[in-house]
Design a protein around this motif. Structure first.
Motif, mmCIF file in Angstrom:
data_model
loop_
_atom_site.group_PDB
_atom_site.id
_atom_site.type_symbol
_atom_site.label_atom_id
_atom_site.label_comp_id
_atom_site.label_asym_id
_atom_site.label_seq_id
_atom_site.Cartn_x
_atom_site.Cartn_y
_atom_site.Cartn_z
ATOM 1 N N SER A 61 0.462 -35.496 -30.892
ATOM 2 C CA SER A 61 0.259 -34.119 -31.324
ATOM 3 C C SER A 61 1.309 -33.233 -30.671
ATOM 4 O O SER A 61 1.914 -33.602 -29.660
ATOM 5 C CB SER A 61 -1.142 -33.633 -30.942
ATOM 6 O OG SER A 61 -1.303 -33.650 -29.532
ATOM 7 N N SER A 62 1.516 -32.069 -31.248
ATOM 8 C CA SER A 62 2.465 -31.116 -30.667
ATOM 9 C C SER A 62 2.104 -29.711 -31.094
ATOM 10 O O SER A 62 1.272 -29.504 -31.983
ATOM 11 C CB SER A 62 3.899 -31.453 -31.098
ATOM 12 O OG SER A 62 4.199 -30.869 -32.356
ATOM 13 N N GLN A 63 2.760 -28.743 -30.465
ATOM 14 C CA GLN A 63 2.626 -27.347 -30.854
ATOM 15 C C GLN A 63 3.805 -26.900 -31.715
ATOM 16 O O GLN A 63 3.938 -25.710 -32.008
ATOM 17 C CB GLN A 63 2.533 -26.463 -29.602
ATOM 18 C CG GLN A 63 1.313 -26.756 -28.749
ATOM 19 C CD GLN A 63 0.006 -26.546 -29.481
ATOM 20 O OE1 GLN A 63 -0.179 -25.526 -30.136
ATOM 21 N NE2 GLN A 63 -0.901 -27.511 -29.399
ATOM 22 N N HIS A 64 4.653 -27.842 -32.108
ATOM 23 C CA HIS A 64 5.727 -27.539 -33.057
ATOM 24 C C HIS A 64 5.122 -27.574 -34.462
ATOM 25 O O HIS A 64 4.524 -28.595 -34.844
ATOM 26 C CB HIS A 64 6.856 -28.565 -32.965
ATOM 27 C CG HIS A 64 7.368 -28.790 -31.577
ATOM 28 N ND1 HIS A 64 7.848 -27.778 -30.791
ATOM 29 C CD2 HIS A 64 7.455 -29.929 -30.840
ATOM 30 C CE1 HIS A 64 8.219 -28.275 -29.621
ATOM 31 N NE2 HIS A 64 7.993 -29.576 -29.628
ATOM 32 N N PRO A 65 5.258 -26.527 -35.227
ATOM 33 C CA PRO A 65 4.613 -26.498 -36.547
ATOM 34 C C PRO A 65 5.053 -27.652 -37.446
ATOM 35 O O PRO A 65 6.248 -27.920 -37.591
ATOM 36 C CB PRO A 65 5.068 -25.150 -37.131
ATOM 37 C CG PRO A 65 5.405 -24.313 -35.949
ATOM 38 C CD PRO A 65 5.965 -25.262 -34.926
ATOM 39 N N GLY A 66 4.086 -28.392 -37.989
ATOM 40 C CA GLY A 66 4.388 -29.372 -39.026
ATOM 41 C C GLY A 66 4.613 -30.790 -38.601
ATOM 42 O O GLY A 66 4.829 -31.664 -39.443
ATOM 43 N N GLY A 67 4.540 -31.101 -37.318
ATOM 44 C CA GLY A 67 4.764 -32.481 -36.912
ATOM 45 C C GLY A 67 4.992 -32.647 -35.426
ATOM 46 O O GLY A 67 4.612 -31.788 -34.622
ATOM 47 N N CYS A 68 5.622 -33.748 -35.043
ATOM 48 C CA CYS A 68 5.889 -34.077 -33.640
ATOM 49 C C CYS A 68 7.292 -34.647 -33.512
ATOM 50 O O CYS A 68 7.856 -35.176 -34.472
ATOM 51 C CB CYS A 68 4.895 -35.122 -33.126
ATOM 52 S SG CYS A 68 3.165 -34.673 -33.231
ATOM 53 N N GLN A 69 7.811 -34.582 -32.315
ATOM 54 C CA GLN A 69 9.111 -35.184 -32.027
ATOM 55 C C GLN A 69 8.909 -36.545 -31.365
ATOM 56 O O GLN A 69 8.013 -36.720 -30.540
ATOM 57 C CB GLN A 69 9.936 -34.263 -31.131
ATOM 58 C CG GLN A 69 10.213 -32.918 -31.774
ATOM 59 C CD GLN A 69 11.372 -32.186 -31.156
ATOM 60 O OE1 GLN A 69 12.498 -32.211 -31.672
ATOM 61 N NE2 GLN A 69 11.120 -31.507 -30.064
#
Length: 335
Positions: free
Chosen positions: A283-291
């Motif tokens: 999970s991430s707080q970057h909108p739309g996906g993860c790195q």
């Protein structure tokens, strides 16, 4: 003489209100752009963090001919003690040799080391933190006891440092051991990391550029605590090593899940309770996906709409699952 009948120019109340309204509209238009610029900068920093982890892993491989293990099992084990995890072993290869020398993973157990070096364990290590995913400096043992370790006698509870990066291990539940069939994740991990693993680049038969090494995990997801991951060490469960599906004692609030991730659940899945089994997801707080960090050292943003099959077979029959498996033999589609 000064003509007192001449009025000085000025704003009427209506004109002043119009100006204020215009300024308010401009600020409203500008604020999202500023926020987007800040998020772009934070995402770039997160990308750089992952690339530094990739470089460290490659340097580790150059030195030892293998990637760092997911964790090293200490035997005989004691309930709640710590086992050194992958993040501790790469410290000398990311210009943090001083921290490594203080912790002494080559001489001490984490439970021996943390008593004298609690602050070092709990210091914020920005190389392991995503700036878009704020959280506490370290895990509070009264809130997350499974994200802490005891001393070497099995008493006390010392909160471990927090990281937003966990290694990629499986398409089903996280496991301690490697899978017997690297196309199916029910008997073990099909990714490159497992207990006492010694994976070399030669083992990535799908290609380094087609396999995840590390992905993101947030402190919170949808406002519910996900707790991210633990830095340097992982907690033992009932003397059987870190809790995992194949350890004989599964506890979702501690164990392998705190240092590793799976795609059993989609990225950014809705969390229903703190530190439940869904917390093994990325999970991430970057909108739309993860790195994600890939085996070749590159870093890519993966959309959370990527093809993922949750059909219960736990075989690599979708793009995201094939990116986890290092030797599943499947062709990776566009991501």
């Amino acid at each position: 003489m000064r003509n007192k009948s001449v009025r000085r120019p000025g704003f009427t109340l209506v004109e002043l209100l119009v100006v204020i309204a215009i300024i308010g509209v401009l600020i409203a238009l500008l604020l999202p752009a500023v926020q987007q610029a800040r998020e772009a900068a934070r995402r770039m920093q997160c990308n750089n963090n992952l690339k530094q982890l990739g470089l460290a892993m490659h340097n580790y491989h150059d030195t030892y001919g293998k990637l760092p293990p997911m964790y090293v099992q200490i035997t005989p084990s004691i309930d709640n003690i710590g086992h050194w995890s992958w993040s501790a072993f790469i410290l000398p290869f990311m210009e943090q040799g001083t921290t490594y020398d203080v912790l002494q993973p080559n001489k001490l157990t984490p439970s021996d080391s943390i008593v004298a070096n609690t602050k070092v364990f709990q210091n914020v290590n920005t190389n392991f933190r995503c700036p878009s995913a704020p959280g506490p400096d370290f895990h509070n043992p009264s809130v997350d006891p499974g994200y802490a370790i005891s001393n070497s006698s099995g008493s006390g509870n010392y909160g471990l440092g927090l990281t937003n990066y966990v290694v990629s291990v499986n398409i089903a539940n996280v496991r301690q051991k490697q899978a017997t069939n690297l196309t199916k994740g029910t008997t073990g991990n099909i990714g490159p990391f497992y207990r006492d693993s010694n994976t070399g680049f030669r083992d990535f038969t799908d290609g380094l550029s087609n396999t995840f090494l590390v992905g993101e995990r947030s402190w919170t997801a949808n406002g519910i605590r996900m707790s991210a991951g633990t830095l340097y060490a992982v907690r033992d469960k009932d003397t059987k090593g870190p809790s995992a599906q194949d350890s004989g004692n599964v506890a979702w609030n501690q164990g392998v899940m705190t240092i590793a991730g799976s795609v059993r659940y989609p990225m950014n899945v809705a969390i229903t309770s703190p530190n439940g089994e869904r917390s093994m997801a990325f999970s991430s707080q970057h909108p739309g996906g993860c790195q994600f960090l890939f085996g070749d050292g590159s870093c890519h943003f993966i959309s959370d709409t990527i093809d993922l099959s949750n059909d219960g077979s736990w075989t690599t029959n979708s793009t995201l699952e094939r990116l986890v498996g290092m030797a599943d033999g499947g062709v990776v589609g566009e991501f």
